[in-house]
Design a protein around this motif. Structure first.
Motif, PDB file in Angstrom:
ATOM      1  N   ALA A  28       0.817  -1.216   0.000  1.00 36.99           N
ATOM      2  CA  ALA A  28       0.000   0.000   0.000  1.00 36.99           C
ATOM      3  C   ALA A  28       0.850   1.266   0.000  1.00 36.99           C
ATOM      4  O   ALA A  28       0.331   2.374  -0.195  1.00 36.99           O
ATOM      5  CB  ALA A  28      -0.928   0.006   1.216  1.00 36.99           C
ATOM      6  N   SER A  29       2.164   1.112   0.195  1.00 38.21           N
ATOM      7  CA  SER A  29       3.059   2.271   0.231  1.00 38.21           C
ATOM      8  C   SER A  29       3.629   2.548  -1.165  1.00 38.21           C
ATOM      9  O   SER A  29       3.937   1.623  -1.911  1.00 38.21           O
ATOM     10  CB  SER A  29       4.202   2.010   1.211  1.00 38.21           C
ATOM     11  N   PRO A  30       3.782   3.826  -1.516  1.00 41.04           N
ATOM     12  CA  PRO A  30       4.400   4.157  -2.811  1.00 41.04           C
ATOM     13  C   PRO A  30       5.906   3.918  -2.827  1.00 41.04           C
ATOM     14  O   PRO A  30       6.532   3.924  -3.883  1.00 41.04           O
ATOM     15  CB  PRO A  30       4.076   5.638  -2.983  1.00 41.04           C
ATOM     16  N   THR A  31       6.510   3.711  -1.658  1.00 39.46           N
ATOM     17  CA  THR A  31       7.961   3.499  -1.560  1.00 39.46           C
ATOM     18  C   THR A  31       8.332   2.153  -2.170  1.00 39.46           C
ATOM     19  O   THR A  31       7.827   1.113  -1.752  1.00 39.46           O
ATOM     20  CB  THR A  31       8.428   3.544  -0.099  1.00 39.46           C
ATOM     21  N   GLU A  32       9.222   2.178  -3.157  1.00 39.11           N
ATOM     22  CA  GLU A  32       9.615   0.948  -3.835  1.00 39.11           C
ATOM     23  C   GLU A  32      11.070   0.591  -3.607  1.00 39.11           C
ATOM     24  O   GLU A  32      11.504  -0.481  -4.019  1.00 39.11           O
ATOM     25  CB  GLU A  32       9.332   1.074  -5.341  1.00 39.11           C
ATOM     26  N   TRP A  33      11.819   1.484  -2.963  1.00 38.75           N
ATOM     27  CA  TRP A  33      13.220   1.161  -2.684  1.00 38.75           C
ATOM     28  C   TRP A  33      13.731   1.963  -1.485  1.00 38.75           C
ATOM     29  O   TRP A  33      13.172   2.999  -1.133  1.00 38.75           O
ATOM     30  CB  TRP A  33      14.117   1.415  -3.899  1.00 38.75           C
ATOM     31  N   ALA A  34      14.789   1.443  -0.902  1.00 36.86           N
ATOM     32  CA  ALA A  34      15.482   2.135   0.184  1.00 36.86           C
ATOM     33  C   ALA A  34      16.974   1.886   0.023  1.00 36.86           C
ATOM     34  O   ALA A  34      17.395   0.823  -0.438  1.00 36.86           O
ATOM     35  CB  ALA A  34      15.003   1.634   1.548  1.00 36.86           C
ATOM     36  N   VAL A  35      17.770   2.877   0.403  1.00 36.24           N
ATOM     37  CA  VAL A  35      19.224   2.792   0.306  1.00 36.24           C
ATOM     38  C   VAL A  35      19.809   2.943   1.701  1.00 36.24           C
ATOM     39  O   VAL A  35      19.380   3.804   2.482  1.00 36.24           O
ATOM     40  CB  VAL A  35      19.791   3.880  -0.630  1.00 36.24           C
ATOM     41  N   PHE A  36      20.795   2.118   2.009  1.00 35.36           N
ATOM     42  CA  PHE A  36      21.423   2.131   3.327  1.00 35.36           C
ATOM     43  C   PHE A  36      22.925   2.358   3.159  1.00 35.36           C
ATOM     44  O   PHE A  36      23.585   1.655   2.395  1.00 35.36           O
ATOM     45  CB  PHE A  36      21.161   0.811   4.048  1.00 35.36           C
ATOM     46  N   LYS A  37      23.450   3.351   3.894  1.00 34.36           N
ATOM     47  CA  LYS A  37      24.859   3.705   3.759  1.00 34.36           C
ATOM     48  C   LYS A  37      25.533   3.775   5.127  1.00 34.36           C
ATOM     49  O   LYS A  37      24.894   3.665   6.169  1.00 34.36           O
ATOM     50  CB  LYS A  37      25.009   5.047   3.033  1.00 34.36           C
ATOM     51  N   PHE A  38      26.851   3.986   5.084  1.00 36.28           N
ATOM     52  CA  PHE A  38      27.659   4.036   6.300  1.00 36.28           C
ATOM     53  C   PHE A  38      27.837   5.490   6.746  1.00 36.28           C
ATOM     54  O   PHE A  38      28.234   6.344   5.957  1.00 36.28           O
ATOM     55  CB  PHE A  38      29.036   3.418   6.055  1.00 36.28           C
ATOM     56  N   GLU A  39      27.514   5.727   8.006  1.00 36.27           N
ATOM     57  CA  GLU A  39      27.812   7.007   8.651  1.00 36.27           C
ATOM     58  C   GLU A  39      28.711   6.706   9.834  1.00 36.27           C
ATOM     59  O   GLU A  39      28.240   6.270  10.890  1.00 36.27           O
ATOM     60  CB  GLU A  39      26.528   7.711   9.099  1.00 36.27           C
ATOM     61  N   GLY A  40      30.007   6.893   9.642  1.00 31.53           N
ATOM     62  CA  GLY A  40      30.946   6.491  10.670  1.00 31.53           C
ATOM     63  C   GLY A  40      30.891   4.987  10.841  1.00 31.53           C
ATOM     64  O   GLY A  40      30.921   4.236   9.869  1.00 31.53           O
ATOM     65  N   PRO A  41      30.767   4.524  12.077  1.00 36.21           N
ATOM     66  CA  PRO A  41      30.742   3.074  12.318  1.00 36.21           C
ATOM     67  C   PRO A  41      29.348   2.469  12.222  1.00 36.21           C
ATOM     68  O   PRO A  41      29.150   1.308  12.556  1.00 36.21           O
ATOM     69  CB  PRO A  41      31.273   2.966  13.753  1.00 36.21           C
ATOM     70  N   ARG A  42      28.339   3.248  11.765  1.00 38.22           N
ATOM     71  CA  ARG A  42      26.969   2.761  11.740  1.00 38.22           C
ATOM     72  C   ARG A  42      26.411   2.735  10.323  1.00 38.22           C
ATOM     73  O   ARG A  42      26.771   3.536   9.472  1.00 38.22           O
ATOM     74  CB  ARG A  42      26.057   3.628  12.614  1.00 38.22           C
ATOM     75  N   ILE A  43      25.489   1.793  10.095  1.00 37.42           N
ATOM     76  CA  ILE A  43      24.732   1.736   8.850  1.00 37.42           C
ATOM     77  C   ILE A  43      23.371   2.362   9.103  1.00 37.42           C
ATOM     78  O   ILE A  43      22.685   1.993  10.056  1.00 37.42           O
ATOM     79  CB  ILE A  43      24.553   0.288   8.357  1.00 37.42           C
ATOM     80  N   VAL A  44      22.989   3.320   8.240  1.00 40.59           N
ATOM     81  CA  VAL A  44      21.715   4.028   8.414  1.00 40.59           C
ATOM     82  C   VAL A  44      20.947   4.012   7.098  1.00 40.59           C
ATOM     83  O   VAL A  44      21.504   3.732   6.037  1.00 40.59           O
ATOM     84  CB  VAL A  44      21.944   5.490   8.855  1.00 40.59           C
ATOM     85  N   CYS A  45      19.661   4.313   7.170  1.00 35.79           N
ATOM     86  CA  CYS A  45      18.870   4.494   5.947  1.00 35.79           C
ATOM     87  C   CYS A  45      19.129   5.896   5.431  1.00 35.79           C
ATOM     88  O   CYS A  45      18.841   6.879   6.115  1.00 35.79           O
ATOM     89  CB  CYS A  45      17.386   4.280   6.234  1.00 35.79           C
ATOM     90  N   SER A  46      19.679   6.002   4.226  1.00 36.94           N
ATOM     91  CA  SER A  46      20.033   7.319   3.690  1.00 36.94           C
ATOM     92  C   SER A  46      18.995   7.868   2.713  1.00 36.94           C
ATOM     93  O   SER A  46      18.961   9.064   2.459  1.00 36.94           O
ATOM     94  CB  SER A  46      21.392   7.251   2.986  1.00 36.94           C
ATOM     95  N   ALA A  47      18.140   7.004   2.156  1.00 36.49           N
ATOM     96  CA  ALA A  47      17.148   7.488   1.193  1.00 36.49           C
ATOM     97  C   ALA A  47      16.073   6.438   0.950  1.00 36.49           C
ATOM     98  O   ALA A  47      16.301   5.236   1.098  1.00 36.49           O
ATOM     99  CB  ALA A  47      17.820   7.856  -0.133  1.00 36.49           C
ATOM    100  N   ARG A  48      14.872   6.923   0.572  1.00 32.97           N
ATOM    101  CA  ARG A  48      13.772   6.066   0.128  1.00 32.97           C
ATOM    102  C   ARG A  48      13.147   6.718  -1.091  1.00 32.97           C
ATOM    103  O   ARG A  48      13.266   7.920  -1.292  1.00 32.97           O
ATOM    104  CB  ARG A  48      12.684   5.920   1.195  1.00 32.97           C
ATOM    105  N   GLY A  49      12.437   5.950  -1.903  1.00 27.40           N
ATOM    106  CA  GLY A  49      11.784   6.539  -3.054  1.00 27.40           C
ATOM    107  C   GLY A  49      11.054   5.531  -3.904  1.00 27.40           C
ATOM    108  O   GLY A  49      10.927   4.357  -3.546  1.00 27.40           O
TER     109      GLY A  49
END
Length: 261
Positions: free
Chosen positions: A138-159
């Protein structure tokens, strides 16, 4: 009496710590020896590869096969040089570590503490939220990108626009992608999911080696997908190739299919 027991306890702890430091030092000596053997093997391999490269140069430059082979050899030489540098850096680090351990034994006497190397962590809330968002039909979001910020992995973008998705992967970066693609025809439409690991061509050998461990960490959350891809060039981030990988995977069990383009 209490002071004698305390002194005995502190003496035992100190002796155990000294023995532990000694074992660490012996392990470091073994590692350095293995690195020296590896370095020698790398030197021999470089000589063989250089000789092979010289022979390739003598081939007809107009022949397509020769050009392709020359490109592969050059790429292999580049990777080998990176490996050689990594070995050299590791030897220096291990030698430094041995010296630090000796100093560490002296530091125990003065009550100094040791330093612990941090491992990769996760921003679990944002990663899980993005993961569930992509999985929600039901969500329009079809992808997400995860990147490194220092020693952590975070969600950097959705679309939802695949063209935008492609722009989030630079040559010098490591990253992960999670996508929802519609497969099938008018009679049978199904949503399929892809987990993508990105290692740009400019990423160092050391960071490449760490990727398998970091991937295992994020897959603790991103666990459901039909196909897993490992990509290293922008040309491989192609929606038609993604769909082709899903078609070839067929009825692959979620979380177990691995397809390299």
């Amino acid at each position: 009496m209490e002071n004698e027991e305390q002194t005995h306890f502190e003496g035992s702890s100190y002796q155990a710590l000294c023995e532990h430091v000694q074992k660490l030092s012996e392990n470091q000596n073994t590692i350095v020896l293995k690195l020296e053997i590896l370095s020698k093997n790398v030197d021999d391999l470089r000589e063989v590869l250089t000789d092979f490269s010289d022979k390739i140069v003598s081939l007809d430059d107009e022949a397509a096969d020769a050009k392709n082979l020359k490109f592969e050899v050059q790429n292999l030489k580049s990777r080998l040089d990176e490996l050689y540098e990594m070995v050299a850096e590791s030897k220096v680090e291990k030698e430094s570590s041995r010296s630090d351990e000796k100093d560490g034994a002296d530091s125990v006497r003065s009550g100094l503490s040791t330093t612990v190397t941090m491992t990769t962590g996760l921003d679990r809330d944002t990663i899980r939220s993005a993961y569930e968002d992509v999985r929600n039909d039901a969500s329009p979001t079809e992808w997400a990108v995860f990147k490194f910020e220092g020693p952590r992995i975070v969600c950097s973008a959705r679309g939802s626009d695949f063209t935008e998705f492609r722009t989030h992967f630079d040559d010098g970066e490591r990253a992960f992608g999670y996508l929802r693609l519609q497969m099938g025809d008018e009679m049978s439409k199904r949503k399929k999911f892809i987990f993508m690991t990105w290692v740009g061509p400019a990423v160092s050998v050391i960071n490449r080696a760490k990727m398998s461990t970091d991937k295992a960490i994020i897959k603790d959350i991103i666990s459901n997908f039909a196909v897993e891809l490992q990509l290293e060039s922008q040309a491989e981030i192609d929606i038609d190739q993604f769909k082709d990988a899903l078609i070839r995977a067929g009825g692959a069990n979620y979380g177990t299919g691995i397809r390299d383009l």
